[in-house]
Scaffold this active site. Structure first.
Site, PDB file in Angstrom:
ATOM      1  N   ASP A  18      82.353   1.157  72.733  1.00  0.00           N
ATOM      2  CA  ASP A  18      81.114   0.377  72.605  1.00  0.00           C
ATOM      3  C   ASP A  18      81.180  -0.861  73.502  1.00  0.00           C
ATOM      4  O   ASP A  18      82.107  -1.676  73.386  1.00  0.00           O
ATOM      5  CB  ASP A  18      80.910  -0.061  71.149  1.00  0.00           C
ATOM      6  CG  ASP A  18      80.566   1.105  70.221  1.00  0.00           C
ATOM      7  OD1 ASP A  18      80.336   2.222  70.734  1.00  0.00           O
ATOM      8  OD2 ASP A  18      80.510   0.890  69.003  1.00  0.00           O
ATOM      9  N   GLY A  44      81.640   5.092  68.187  1.00  0.00           N
ATOM     10  CA  GLY A  44      81.277   6.506  68.103  1.00  0.00           C
ATOM     11  C   GLY A  44      81.206   6.898  66.640  1.00  0.00           C
ATOM     12  O   GLY A  44      82.111   6.581  65.866  1.00  0.00           O
ATOM     13  N   ASN A  48      84.222   6.363  64.041  1.00  0.00           N
ATOM     14  CA  ASN A  48      84.026   5.301  63.035  1.00  0.00           C
ATOM     15  C   ASN A  48      84.205   5.870  61.629  1.00  0.00           C
ATOM     16  O   ASN A  48      84.818   5.250  60.752  1.00  0.00           O
ATOM     17  CB  ASN A  48      82.618   4.696  63.143  1.00  0.00           C
ATOM     18  CG  ASN A  48      82.350   4.042  64.492  1.00  0.00           C
ATOM     19  OD1 ASN A  48      83.280   3.762  65.255  1.00  0.00           O
ATOM     20  ND2 ASN A  48      81.084   3.809  64.809  1.00  0.00           N
ATOM     21  N   GLY A 217      70.762  -0.905  49.419  1.00  0.00           N
ATOM     22  CA  GLY A 217      71.750  -0.031  48.777  1.00  0.00           C
ATOM     23  C   GLY A 217      71.574   1.414  49.162  1.00  0.00           C
ATOM     24  O   GLY A 217      71.379   1.740  50.339  1.00  0.00           O
ATOM     25  N   ASP A 244      78.356   4.410  59.181  1.00  0.00           N
ATOM     26  CA  ASP A 244      79.566   5.224  59.384  1.00  0.00           C
ATOM     27  C   ASP A 244      80.644   4.845  58.374  1.00  0.00           C
ATOM     28  O   ASP A 244      81.349   5.722  57.848  1.00  0.00           O
ATOM     29  CB  ASP A 244      80.099   5.039  60.807  1.00  0.00           C
ATOM     30  CG  ASP A 244      79.096   5.469  61.854  1.00  0.00           C
ATOM     31  OD1 ASP A 244      78.317   6.403  61.582  1.00  0.00           O
ATOM     32  OD2 ASP A 244      79.082   4.867  62.944  1.00  0.00           O
ATOM     33  N   GLY A 279      82.211  -5.379  65.388  1.00  0.00           N
ATOM     34  CA  GLY A 279      82.818  -4.137  65.872  1.00  0.00           C
ATOM     35  C   GLY A 279      82.702  -3.017  64.860  1.00  0.00           C
ATOM     36  O   GLY A 279      82.920  -3.215  63.669  1.00  0.00           O
TER      37      GLY A 279
HETATM   38  O1  RIB Z   1      76.866   4.288  64.398  1.00  0.00           O
HETATM   39  C1  RIB Z   1      77.308   3.345  65.328  1.00  0.00           C
HETATM   40  C2  RIB Z   1      77.839   4.037  66.545  1.00  0.00           C
HETATM   41  O2  RIB Z   1      76.782   4.717  67.180  1.00  0.00           O
HETATM   42  C3  RIB Z   1      78.413   3.121  67.592  1.00  0.00           C
HETATM   43  O3  RIB Z   1      79.778   2.865  67.413  1.00  0.00           O
HETATM   44  C4  RIB Z   1      78.081   3.839  68.897  1.00  0.00           C
HETATM   45  O4  RIB Z   1      79.202   4.256  69.608  1.00  0.00           O
HETATM   46  C5  RIB Z   1      77.180   5.008  68.503  1.00  0.00           C
HETATM   47  O5  RIB Z   1      77.859   6.199  68.459  1.00  0.00           O
END
Ligand code: RIB
Length: 308
Positions: A18, A44, A48, A217, A244, A279
Site C-alpha cells: 500500500d 491487500g 490483511n 457495528g 479485513d 496501516g
Molecule cells: O481492504 C484494504 C486493502 O484493500 C488495502 O490494504 C489495499 O491493498 C486493498 O487491497
C-alpha cells in the site's frame, strides 16, 4: 453455526504493497489534493485477513499468495511471516500487487489497486485442504479461481468463507457454494441488487451472512437467527483494512470453536483497535490487546433479534 470443528484457516487471496498519502480529504473526480507524508505499508485484502487471523485471532493460519520477484514482495512476505502465517507462495512473472491509498484526516480512504501478480493465482494452485477447517477468500483474485477453490473446499467438507470485496455482482451458483458470507452494506447491495439491508438479507440463503456497518457495528443472520453487535467508541485514524481485520479475527474465532455471537464481538473489537493505528497490517492488534480491550468493554451487549 456454533458447532464448528477446530482447525487451520487457509486464506487464498491477494497481497499488495500500500502506497499511502495522508491528506485533508479524499479528492473528488478531477480534483488534485496536496497531501502530506507518504508511507508504504503491507496490505491487500487477503494478506490483511491472514495477518488478522493469526495475530488478532491466534489461529493456525496458512495463506496461498502470488507475489512478483521484486523488492515489494519481500516486505509483504516479512509481514505475513512475522504474524505467524505459513505461506504458500506462487512466484509470478508480474510485479507484486500495489495499492494507492489516499487517507483523509477523517480516517476515510479511497483505494486504487494494480493487482499485478495477484491475477496469476489459478484454480490448480490451491494447496491440500487436509487439516483445513475454513477457507477464507476475497474478490481480489481471479473469479474463476475463487469459484474453483470454493468448489474444492465444499467437496472436501471445508467451510467456505467469502468476503465479497471489492463489490461485485456474483453469479447465483457462486454464492450457493459459500457457507459464510461477509459483506459491507455497499457490497450487499451490489451482490443482491437490493438496497434495503433487511430485504437483501432475506434474499440470501447462505447458512451465515455477516454485514459490517462501520461505526454502527455489524449484523449477522445465521441459521434463522439474527444478531446485532454494537460498535466500540474509538477515535479512528485509519480505517484501511478495518473490514479485513474483522474478517480474519472472526474466522479465527470460529475455527477455534468460539460461538458466533462471541466471534462477532471479538472481530468488532479487533477492527475497532485497527482503526486507531496507521496501516492495514501494521494496525492489526495482537490477540492479548483484543482480550484487554474486551475486558475493558465487557458490558457491551450483543443483541439478538429479540432485543432489537
Ligand atoms: O481492504 C484494504 C486493502 O484493500 C488495502 O490494504 C489495499 O491493498 C486493498 O487491497
Amino acid at each position: 453455526m456454533n458447532a464448528i470443528r477446530q482447525g487451520t484457516v487457509l486464506v487464498a487471496g491477494s497481497a499488495n504493497l500500500d502506497f499511502v498519502v495522508r491528506a485533508s480529504h479524499v479528492p473528488a473526480p478531477g480534483e488534485t489534493v496536496l497531501g502530506r507524508e507518504f508511507t508504504t505499508f503491507p496490505g491487500g485484502k487477503g494478506a490483511n485477513q491472514a495477518v488478522a487471523c493469526a495475530r488478532a485471532g491466534g489461529a493456525s493460519t496458512r495463506m496461498l499468495v502470488a507475489l512478483g520477484d521484486d523488492a515489494h514482495a519481500m516486505s509483504l512476505e516479512a509481514s505475513l511471516r512475522a504474524a505467524g502465517v505459513e505461506l504458500i507462495v506462487m512466484r509470478a512473472n508480474e510485479s507484486t500487487g500495489v495499492a494507492f491509498v489516499c487517507l483523509s484526516d477523517t480516517a476515510e480512504n479511497a483505494i486504487t489497486v494494480a493487482p499485478g501478480a495477484n491475477l496469476a493465482l489459478q484454480p490448480h494452485h490451491l494447496p491440500s485442504l487436509s487439516g483445513i477447517s475454513h477457507l477464507l477468500m476475497q474478490l481480489e483474485s481471479p473469479l474463476e479461481s475463487v469459484i474453483a477453490w470454493a468448489r474444492s473446499a465444499r467437496e472436501a467438507g471445508v467451510i467456505t468463507v467469502l468476503n465479497a470485496a471489492p463489490a461485485l455482482a456474483l453469479p447465483c451458483d457462486v454464492l450457493a457454494m459459500v457457507d459464510i458470507l461477509i459483506v459491507n452494506e455497499t457490497e450487499l447491495a451490489q451482490l443482491t441488487g437490493i438496497h434495503d439491508m433487511d430485504a437483501a438479507l432475506a434474499a440470501l440463503d447462505n447458512p451465515c451472512v455477516v454485514v459490517t456497518l462501520g461505526a454502527r457495528g455489524c449484523v449477522a443472520q445465521a441459521d434463522g437467527e439474527r444478531f446485532e453487535q454494537s460498535a466500540f467508541a474509538i477515535e479512528p485514524v485509519d480505517t484501511t483494512g478495518a473490514g479485513d481485520t474483522f474478517c480474519g479475527t472472526f474466522v479465527a474465532a470460529l475455527s477455534q470453536g468460539v460461538p458466533l455471537a462471541d466471534a462477532l464481538q471479538r472481530a468488532t473489537a479487533a477492527s475497532a483497535l485497527a482503526c486507531t493505528r496507521l496501516g492495514a497490517q501494521a494496525g492489526v492488534p495482537a490477540r492479548a490487546e483484543v482480550d484487554a480491550f474486551l475486558a475493558r468493554h465487557a458490558n457491551l451487549p450483543l443483541r439478538t433479534a429479540d432485543t432489537l
